[in-house]
Motif scaffolding. Structure first.
Motif, PDB file in Angstrom:
ATOM      1  N   ARG A  99       0.831  -1.212   0.000  1.00  0.00           N
ATOM      2  CA  ARG A  99       0.000   0.000   0.000  1.00  0.00           C
ATOM      3  C   ARG A  99       0.862   1.257   0.000  1.00  0.00           C
ATOM      4  O   ARG A  99       0.561   2.232  -0.693  1.00  0.00           O
ATOM      5  CB  ARG A  99      -0.924  -0.012   1.218  1.00  0.00           C
ATOM      6  CG  ARG A  99      -2.080  -0.989   1.090  1.00  0.00           C
ATOM      7  CD  ARG A  99      -3.189  -0.642   2.074  1.00  0.00           C
ATOM      8  NE  ARG A  99      -2.750  -0.855   3.451  1.00  0.00           N
ATOM      9  CZ  ARG A  99      -2.946  -1.975   4.135  1.00  0.00           C
ATOM     10  NH1 ARG A  99      -3.553  -3.009   3.542  1.00  0.00           N
ATOM     11  NH2 ARG A  99      -2.551  -2.085   5.383  1.00  0.00           N
ATOM     12  N   ALA A 100       1.968   1.222   0.754  1.00  0.00           N
ATOM     13  CA  ALA A 100       2.855   2.388   0.769  1.00  0.00           C
ATOM     14  C   ALA A 100       3.526   2.583  -0.586  1.00  0.00           C
ATOM     15  O   ALA A 100       3.685   3.726  -1.056  1.00  0.00           O
ATOM     16  CB  ALA A 100       3.907   2.225   1.865  1.00  0.00           C
ATOM     17  N   LEU A 101       3.920   1.497  -1.244  1.00  0.00           N
ATOM     18  CA  LEU A 101       4.551   1.620  -2.547  1.00  0.00           C
ATOM     19  C   LEU A 101       3.566   2.062  -3.621  1.00  0.00           C
ATOM     20  O   LEU A 101       3.945   2.749  -4.583  1.00  0.00           O
ATOM     21  CB  LEU A 101       5.188   0.274  -2.946  1.00  0.00           C
ATOM     22  CG  LEU A 101       6.431  -0.140  -2.142  1.00  0.00           C
ATOM     23  CD1 LEU A 101       6.822  -1.575  -2.480  1.00  0.00           C
ATOM     24  CD2 LEU A 101       7.596   0.794  -2.451  1.00  0.00           C
ATOM     25  N   ALA A 102       2.288   1.666  -3.467  1.00  0.00           N
ATOM     26  CA  ALA A 102       1.278   2.098  -4.443  1.00  0.00           C
ATOM     27  C   ALA A 102       1.110   3.615  -4.418  1.00  0.00           C
ATOM     28  O   ALA A 102       0.871   4.245  -5.454  1.00  0.00           O
ATOM     29  CB  ALA A 102      -0.048   1.401  -4.158  1.00  0.00           C
ATOM     30  N   LYS A 103       1.268   4.222  -3.255  1.00  0.00           N
ATOM     31  CA  LYS A 103       1.193   5.683  -3.167  1.00  0.00           C
ATOM     32  C   LYS A 103       2.393   6.348  -3.831  1.00  0.00           C
ATOM     33  O   LYS A 103       2.297   7.497  -4.266  1.00  0.00           O
ATOM     34  CB  LYS A 103       1.120   6.107  -1.702  1.00  0.00           C
ATOM     35  CG  LYS A 103      -0.128   5.617  -0.981  1.00  0.00           C
ATOM     36  CD  LYS A 103      -0.114   6.033   0.475  1.00  0.00           C
ATOM     37  CE  LYS A 103      -1.350   5.513   1.211  1.00  0.00           C
ATOM     38  NZ  LYS A 103      -1.326   5.887   2.652  1.00  0.00           N
ATOM     39  N   ASP A 104       3.516   5.637  -3.913  1.00  0.00           N
ATOM     40  CA  ASP A 104       4.724   6.169  -4.546  1.00  0.00           C
ATOM     41  C   ASP A 104       4.850   5.737  -5.998  1.00  0.00           C
ATOM     42  O   ASP A 104       5.956   5.700  -6.553  1.00  0.00           O
ATOM     43  CB  ASP A 104       5.967   5.706  -3.776  1.00  0.00           C
ATOM     44  CG  ASP A 104       5.987   6.238  -2.354  1.00  0.00           C
ATOM     45  OD1 ASP A 104       5.347   7.278  -2.114  1.00  0.00           O
ATOM     46  OD2 ASP A 104       6.630   5.598  -1.491  1.00  0.00           O
ATOM     47  N   ALA A 105       3.733   5.395  -6.629  1.00  0.00           N
ATOM     48  CA  ALA A 105       3.703   5.017  -8.055  1.00  0.00           C
ATOM     49  C   ALA A 105       4.529   3.763  -8.338  1.00  0.00           C
ATOM     50  O   ALA A 105       5.188   3.653  -9.377  1.00  0.00           O
ATOM     51  CB  ALA A 105       4.172   6.175  -8.934  1.00  0.00           C
ATOM     52  N   ASP A 106       4.499   2.813  -7.413  1.00  0.00           N
ATOM     53  CA  ASP A 106       5.167   1.525  -7.629  1.00  0.00           C
ATOM     54  C   ASP A 106       4.215   0.415  -7.215  1.00  0.00           C
ATOM     55  O   ASP A 106       4.412  -0.261  -6.196  1.00  0.00           O
ATOM     56  CB  ASP A 106       6.472   1.446  -6.831  1.00  0.00           C
ATOM     57  CG  ASP A 106       7.245   0.162  -7.134  1.00  0.00           C
ATOM     58  OD1 ASP A 106       6.919  -0.512  -8.134  1.00  0.00           O
ATOM     59  OD2 ASP A 106       8.185  -0.176  -6.370  1.00  0.00           O
ATOM     60  N   PRO A 107       3.154   0.206  -7.992  1.00  0.00           N
ATOM     61  CA  PRO A 107       2.180  -0.827  -7.613  1.00  0.00           C
ATOM     62  C   PRO A 107       2.770  -2.225  -7.745  1.00  0.00           C
ATOM     63  O   PRO A 107       3.393  -2.576  -8.733  1.00  0.00           O
ATOM     64  CB  PRO A 107       1.043  -0.611  -8.620  1.00  0.00           C
ATOM     65  CG  PRO A 107       1.696   0.030  -9.802  1.00  0.00           C
ATOM     66  CD  PRO A 107       2.800   0.875  -9.263  1.00  0.00           C
ATOM     67  N   VAL A 108       2.591  -3.025  -6.712  1.00  0.00           N
ATOM     68  CA  VAL A 108       3.107  -4.380  -6.709  1.00  0.00           C
ATOM     69  C   VAL A 108       2.250  -5.219  -5.773  1.00  0.00           C
ATOM     70  O   VAL A 108       1.721  -4.715  -4.772  1.00  0.00           O
ATOM     71  CB  VAL A 108       4.590  -4.405  -6.257  1.00  0.00           C
ATOM     72  CG1 VAL A 108       4.743  -3.866  -4.851  1.00  0.00           C
ATOM     73  CG2 VAL A 108       5.181  -5.807  -6.360  1.00  0.00           C
ATOM     74  N   ASP A 109       2.075  -6.478  -6.132  1.00  0.00           N
ATOM     75  CA  ASP A 109       1.304  -7.390  -5.302  1.00  0.00           C
ATOM     76  C   ASP A 109       2.124  -7.785  -4.076  1.00  0.00           C
ATOM     77  O   ASP A 109       3.363  -7.860  -4.122  1.00  0.00           O
ATOM     78  CB  ASP A 109       0.928  -8.640  -6.102  1.00  0.00           C
ATOM     79  CG  ASP A 109       0.069  -9.595  -5.300  1.00  0.00           C
ATOM     80  OD1 ASP A 109      -1.094  -9.260  -5.047  1.00  0.00           O
ATOM     81  OD2 ASP A 109       0.590 -10.663  -4.915  1.00  0.00           O
ATOM     82  N   ALA A 110       1.421  -8.009  -2.955  1.00  0.00           N
ATOM     83  CA  ALA A 110       2.119  -8.340  -1.710  1.00  0.00           C
ATOM     84  C   ALA A 110       2.914  -9.633  -1.837  1.00  0.00           C
ATOM     85  O   ALA A 110       4.035  -9.744  -1.329  1.00  0.00           O
ATOM     86  CB  ALA A 110       1.114  -8.454  -0.554  1.00  0.00           C
ATOM     87  N   GLY A 111       2.356 -10.627  -2.540  1.00  0.00           N
ATOM     88  CA  GLY A 111       3.080 -11.890  -2.716  1.00  0.00           C
ATOM     89  C   GLY A 111       4.341 -11.719  -3.542  1.00  0.00           C
ATOM     90  O   GLY A 111       5.401 -12.263  -3.214  1.00  0.00           O
ATOM     91  N   ASP A 112       4.243 -10.957  -4.645  1.00  0.00           N
ATOM     92  CA  ASP A 112       5.429 -10.698  -5.459  1.00  0.00           C
ATOM     93  C   ASP A 112       6.461  -9.870  -4.697  1.00  0.00           C
ATOM     94  O   ASP A 112       7.670 -10.039  -4.879  1.00  0.00           O
ATOM     95  CB  ASP A 112       5.024  -9.973  -6.745  1.00  0.00           C
ATOM     96  CG  ASP A 112       4.096 -10.816  -7.608  1.00  0.00           C
ATOM     97  OD1 ASP A 112       4.142 -12.060  -7.470  1.00  0.00           O
ATOM     98  OD2 ASP A 112       3.330 -10.234  -8.397  1.00  0.00           O
ATOM     99  N   LEU A 113       5.975  -8.971  -3.857  1.00  0.00           N
ATOM    100  CA  LEU A 113       6.892  -8.143  -3.077  1.00  0.00           C
ATOM    101  C   LEU A 113       7.672  -8.992  -2.083  1.00  0.00           C
ATOM    102  O   LEU A 113       8.891  -8.836  -1.932  1.00  0.00           O
ATOM    103  CB  LEU A 113       6.107  -7.048  -2.354  1.00  0.00           C
ATOM    104  CG  LEU A 113       6.911  -6.056  -1.515  1.00  0.00           C
ATOM    105  CD1 LEU A 113       7.866  -5.268  -2.398  1.00  0.00           C
ATOM    106  CD2 LEU A 113       5.983  -5.111  -0.766  1.00  0.00           C
ATOM    107  N   LEU A 114       6.987  -9.890  -1.402  1.00  0.00           N
ATOM    108  CA  LEU A 114       7.669 -10.737  -0.418  1.00  0.00           C
ATOM    109  C   LEU A 114       8.590 -11.768  -1.068  1.00  0.00           C
ATOM    110  O   LEU A 114       9.501 -12.279  -0.416  1.00  0.00           O
ATOM    111  CB  LEU A 114       6.639 -11.451   0.460  1.00  0.00           C
ATOM    112  CG  LEU A 114       5.813 -10.556   1.395  1.00  0.00           C
ATOM    113  CD1 LEU A 114       4.756 -11.376   2.103  1.00  0.00           C
ATOM    114  CD2 LEU A 114       6.724  -9.865   2.417  1.00  0.00           C
TER     115      LEU A 114
END
Length: 388
Positions: A99-114
């Motif tokens: 959610r924090a990265l989505a605000k910084d224009a870096d949308p990513v799924d939580a599973g892919d992020l982990l």
């Protein structure tokens, strides 16, 4: 004769290993193929793999404390660093970071992020290393920092919720005591009885104790930890470079070549050493006939000056002549041909000549009745080999 067998069996282990290694080196083509395959694989991995970058942040974990500056105060009470490490890679932290990265224009799924996160704990410390591997240096830095901040935020919320729950429990105990205290105050004003005053004093003590506990909970420092080392965008890609991958590929290829050579050696039916020969036929080794280059044509080697082959035939005849098992009970020696008859005829003729030189009575019989040629090939050489 058994002593030649014992001499071969009693070889030390290093000698056997050297012999096996020399036998493996016979298959140089397989070794070369293994090394080439390993180098090609290492080069392919180095050139085809996408470059990745890793950024690392270090978080110091601490527990809530009333006065962190007091003497003897410790911020590591009740911390299970193993559980904290599991919390750092949990889905809750991943969702907060996403959610924090989505605000910084870096949308990513939580599973892919982990999937790109690795959290480690250095021994005997209360620190967690957040290492994130991304496609670009900036992506690795921002996501590692977002995950570390999300972990601290999650831990802060968890600590504040625990404090609030405990405070609510104390307030729930405090409310009926306050109501009972007010009721006793009315009774004391009306009657002034001593027992009522004593009960009211006990209630006041209990209320004061609960109020003190609530005040202590509100005064707790709920700071979950500190980001001691912020992630920095890496300047070079992570992983082994082309030289290292080529070296690893060469080593793996050499191991593969050795394995293939060993398999080829295991399934090779040919006899490769005197030790294997003695073991396979169960008989002693009497001698090894050398190959003489430039020797004149002829069946007999006995009688040639300086002939190594003649000396070896003499040594074999001497061992046979003075072997108790042969000298006492065996008087017949047969040389059977395998393929070409020339080798068997040469062995029989030279052994007979060697026995004759030793003064033994020898009768040489040729059993090839179809094409007898031994007498013709020996000719006058048989008379020359007789002792004076």
């Amino acid at each position: 004769m058994t002593h030649p067998i014992r001499a071969l069996e009693d070889q030390d282990e290093p000698a056997l290993l050297r012999d096996q290694f020399r036998q493996l080196l016979r298959y140089r083509a397989l070794l070369a193929v293994g090394v080439v395959v390993g180098l090609i694989g290492g080069g392919y991995l180095a050139l085809s793999g996408a470059e990745t970058y890793t950024a690392t942040g270090v978080v110091l974990v601490r527990s809530a404390t009333a006065d962190p500056f007091a003497t003897g105060a410790s911020a590591d009470k009740g911390i299970n660093i193993g559980s904290e490490r599991q919390t750092a890679v949990s889905d809750t932290v991943g969702e907060l970071a996403a959610r924090a990265l989505a605000k910084d224009a870096d949308p990513v799924d939580a599973g892919d992020l982990l999937a790109g996160l690795q959290v480690t704990n250095p021994p005997n410390t209360l620190t967690l290393r957040f290492s994130y591997t991304g496609d670009t240096p900036e992506q690795a830095r921002s996501r590692a920092e977002a995950l570390a901040d999300a972990y601290l935020e999650h831990r802060r919320q968890r600590t504040e919720d625990s404090i609030e729950n405990m405070a609510q429990g104390y307030r729930a105990q405090l409310k009926p005591l306050e109501e009972k205290r007010d009721l006793l105050e009315e009774q004391v004003g009306a009657s002034g009885a001593d027992d009522v005053s004593s009960a009211r004093a006990n209630l006041i003590v209990s209320i004061s104790e609960l109020s003190r506990k609530i005040s202590e909970l509100r005064a707790l420092d709920a700071t979950p930890g500190y980001l001691n080392q912020k992630p920095v965008a890496p300047k070079e890609p992570t992983g082994a470079g082309l030289p290292m991958l080529l070296g690893l590929g060469g080593v793996v290829g050499l191991a593969l070549g050795l394995l293939l050579s060993w398999v080829r050696l295991v399934f090779d039916p040919s006899v490769r050493s005197t030790r294997e020969l003695v073991r396979s036929i169960g008989a002693p080794l009497l001698g090894t006939l050398p190959r003489e280059r430039g020797a004149p044509d002829g069946l007999l080697a006995i009688g040639r000056s300086g002939s190594r082959l003649a000396e070896e035939y003499r040594a074999v005849a001497f061992r046979l002549a003075y072997d108790p098992a042969f000298a006492e009970s065996r008087r017949l020696l047969v040389t059977a041909p395998r393929g070409d008859n020339a080798a068997a005829a040469g062995a029989a003729a030279n052994l007979a000549a060697a026995f004759a030189e030793m003064g033994r009575d020898v009768l040489l019989v040729e059993a090839d009745l179809r094409t007898p040629s031994l007498a013709r090939e020996l000719g006058s050489a048989a008379h020359e080999a007789r002792p004076p």
